[in-house]
Design a protein around this motif. Structure first.
Motif, mmCIF file in Angstrom:
data_model
loop_
_atom_site.group_PDB
_atom_site.id
_atom_site.type_symbol
_atom_site.label_atom_id
_atom_site.label_comp_id
_atom_site.label_asym_id
_atom_site.label_seq_id
_atom_site.Cartn_x
_atom_site.Cartn_y
_atom_site.Cartn_z
ATOM 1 N N LYS A 291 0.844 -1.187 0.000
ATOM 2 C CA LYS A 291 0.000 0.000 0.000
ATOM 3 C C LYS A 291 0.882 1.240 0.000
ATOM 4 N N LYS A 292 0.657 2.126 -0.942
ATOM 5 C CA LYS A 292 1.383 3.388 -0.990
ATOM 6 C C LYS A 292 0.732 4.335 0.004
ATOM 7 N N ARG A 293 1.493 4.749 1.006
ATOM 8 C CA ARG A 293 0.958 5.684 1.992
ATOM 9 C C ARG A 293 1.152 7.106 1.493
ATOM 10 N N VAL A 294 0.120 7.891 1.663
ATOM 11 C CA VAL A 294 0.165 9.290 1.227
ATOM 12 C C VAL A 294 -0.039 10.153 2.466
ATOM 13 N N PRO A 295 0.811 11.163 2.669
ATOM 14 C CA PRO A 295 0.617 12.053 3.825
ATOM 15 C C PRO A 295 -0.795 12.633 3.832
ATOM 16 N N SER A 296 -1.335 12.822 5.015
ATOM 17 C CA SER A 296 -2.715 13.313 5.111
ATOM 18 C C SER A 296 -2.842 14.675 4.434
ATOM 19 N N GLY A 297 -3.947 14.851 3.748
ATOM 20 C CA GLY A 297 -4.203 16.101 3.041
ATOM 21 C C GLY A 297 -3.626 16.153 1.643
ATOM 22 N N GLN A 298 -2.901 15.097 1.229
ATOM 23 C CA GLN A 298 -2.319 15.072 -0.114
ATOM 24 C C GLN A 298 -2.974 13.976 -0.944
ATOM 25 N N GLU A 299 -2.990 14.182 -2.228
ATOM 26 C CA GLU A 299 -3.498 13.178 -3.161
ATOM 27 C C GLU A 299 -2.334 12.306 -3.620
ATOM 28 N N PRO A 300 -2.570 11.015 -3.874
ATOM 29 C CA PRO A 300 -1.479 10.179 -4.398
ATOM 30 C C PRO A 300 -1.107 10.612 -5.815
ATOM 31 N N MET A 301 0.162 10.436 -6.174
ATOM 32 C CA MET A 301 0.593 10.742 -7.538
ATOM 33 C C MET A 301 -0.143 9.802 -8.483
ATOM 34 N N ASP A 302 -0.571 10.302 -9.626
ATOM 35 C CA ASP A 302 -1.293 9.466 -10.586
ATOM 36 C C ASP A 302 -0.444 8.303 -11.083
ATOM 37 N N ASP A 303 0.877 8.508 -11.137
ATOM 38 C CA ASP A 303 1.732 7.457 -11.675
ATOM 39 C C ASP A 303 2.398 6.609 -10.584
ATOM 40 N N LEU A 304 1.924 6.753 -9.336
ATOM 41 C CA LEU A 304 2.421 5.928 -8.233
ATOM 42 C C LEU A 304 1.340 5.900 -7.159
ATOM 43 N N LYS A 305 0.534 4.862 -7.156
ATOM 44 C CA LYS A 305 -0.582 4.793 -6.214
ATOM 45 C C LYS A 305 -0.891 3.339 -5.872
ATOM 46 N N THR A 306 -1.944 3.132 -5.117
ATOM 47 C CA THR A 306 -2.344 1.792 -4.720
ATOM 48 C C THR A 306 -3.584 1.369 -5.492
ATOM 49 N N SER A 307 -3.549 0.152 -5.999
ATOM 50 C CA SER A 307 -4.689 -0.405 -6.703
ATOM 51 C C SER A 307 -5.581 -1.131 -5.701
ATOM 52 N N LYS A 308 -6.871 -1.014 -5.880
ATOM 53 C CA LYS A 308 -7.806 -1.724 -4.998
ATOM 54 C C LYS A 308 -7.702 -3.232 -5.193
ATOM 55 N N TYR A 309 -7.257 -3.657 -6.357
ATOM 56 C CA TYR A 309 -7.309 -5.070 -6.703
ATOM 57 C C TYR A 309 -5.995 -5.818 -6.501
ATOM 58 N N PHE A 310 -4.879 -5.177 -6.791
ATOM 59 C CA PHE A 310 -3.640 -5.950 -6.875
ATOM 60 C C PHE A 310 -2.579 -5.531 -5.874
ATOM 61 N N GLY A 311 -2.376 -4.266 -5.694
ATOM 62 C CA GLY A 311 -1.304 -3.776 -4.838
ATOM 63 C C GLY A 311 -0.880 -2.397 -5.295
ATOM 64 N N ILE A 312 0.401 -2.189 -5.468
ATOM 65 C CA ILE A 312 0.932 -0.883 -5.858
ATOM 66 C C ILE A 312 0.996 -0.777 -7.377
ATOM 67 N N VAL A 313 0.641 0.400 -7.903
ATOM 68 C CA VAL A 313 0.665 0.660 -9.341
ATOM 69 C C VAL A 313 1.721 1.715 -9.632
ATOM 70 N N VAL A 314 2.579 1.427 -10.606
ATOM 71 C CA VAL A 314 3.589 2.378 -11.054
ATOM 72 C C VAL A 314 3.403 2.551 -12.557
ATOM 73 N N LYS A 315 3.418 3.815 -13.037
ATOM 74 C CA LYS A 315 3.245 4.080 -14.467
ATOM 75 C C LYS A 315 4.516 4.669 -15.055
ATOM 76 N N PHE A 316 4.751 4.346 -16.340
ATOM 77 C CA PHE A 316 5.957 4.796 -17.028
ATOM 78 C C PHE A 316 5.634 5.297 -18.425
ATOM 79 N N LYS A 317 6.568 6.087 -18.968
ATOM 80 C CA LYS A 317 6.468 6.559 -20.352
ATOM 81 C C LYS A 317 6.924 5.474 -21.320
ATOM 82 N N ASN A 318 7.966 4.750 -20.917
ATOM 83 C CA ASN A 318 8.631 3.800 -21.797
ATOM 84 C C ASN A 318 8.361 2.364 -21.346
ATOM 85 N N GLU A 319 8.081 1.503 -22.299
ATOM 86 C CA GLU A 319 7.800 0.094 -22.009
ATOM 87 C C GLU A 319 8.998 -0.605 -21.363
#
Length: 169
Positions: free
Chosen positions: A87-115
């Motif tokens: 689970k990616k913890r986010v400080p209170s009052g902040q939104e998680p980064m769109d390219d680094l967050k927690t998925s409800k289904y699997f775990g942590i999600v990381v996004k990239f530009k390059n495959e």
């Protein structure tokens, strides 16, 4: 497709590559989670340092970097305790980064530009996990041997007390 690889005797890494059609800047994603055996998870929670983090960044050309200091701009951090909890913890009052967050289904999600960044990320994440969990595996085995020995000693004391006429409660 979900893939699983062993990190140590008690730790596994499960990954799933995802392509996000609605994200033109970071379309390549990786969902992952670290799976620990139940007893080892409890043991690891006690010994994991709260400030150890896997730091990574993808430059403008899509090349992945995994070195840097905590305050380097552009680096994203996944703390070891977050990886244990998947689970990616986010400080209170902040939104998680769109390219680094927690998925409800699997775990942590990381996004990239390059495959290619995904495979590099997996390789470096495995190295990071091995660095921290292989030594913990050894401590855990030593702890289990010590507990086994203590249980045997206790059992001998019980048998001796019973043979001497004591009531066991």
């Amino acid at each position: 497709m979900k893939e699983s690889s062993s990190i140590s005797k008690n730790v596994r890494l499960e990954t799933k590559k995802v392509f996000f059609t609605k994200d033109s800047e970071h379309p390549y994603g990786l969902e992952f989670r670290v799976i620990l055996s139940m007893d080892f998870n409890e043991f690891a929670q006690r010994y994991v340092s709260s400030y150890k983090a896997f730091k990574f960044a993808e430059n403008n050309k899509g090349k992945l970097k995994t070195r840097g200091f905590l305050l380097d701009s552009g680096y994203r951090c996944l703390y070891l305790y977050e990886l244990l909890e998947n689970k990616k913890r986010v400080p209170s009052g902040q939104e998680p980064m769109d390219d680094l967050k927690t998925s409800k289904y699997f775990g942590i999600v990381v996004k990239f530009k390059n495959e290619k960044s995904i495979d590099q990320f997996i390789y470096h994440l495995k190295s990071f996990l091995k660095k921290h969990f292989l030594s913990l595996d050894k401590k855990y085995e030593e702890y289990n041997l010590w507990r086994e020995q203590e249980d045997k000693n206790h059992q001998r004391k019980l048998e001796k007390a019973k043979s001497s006429g004591y009531e066991i409660r």
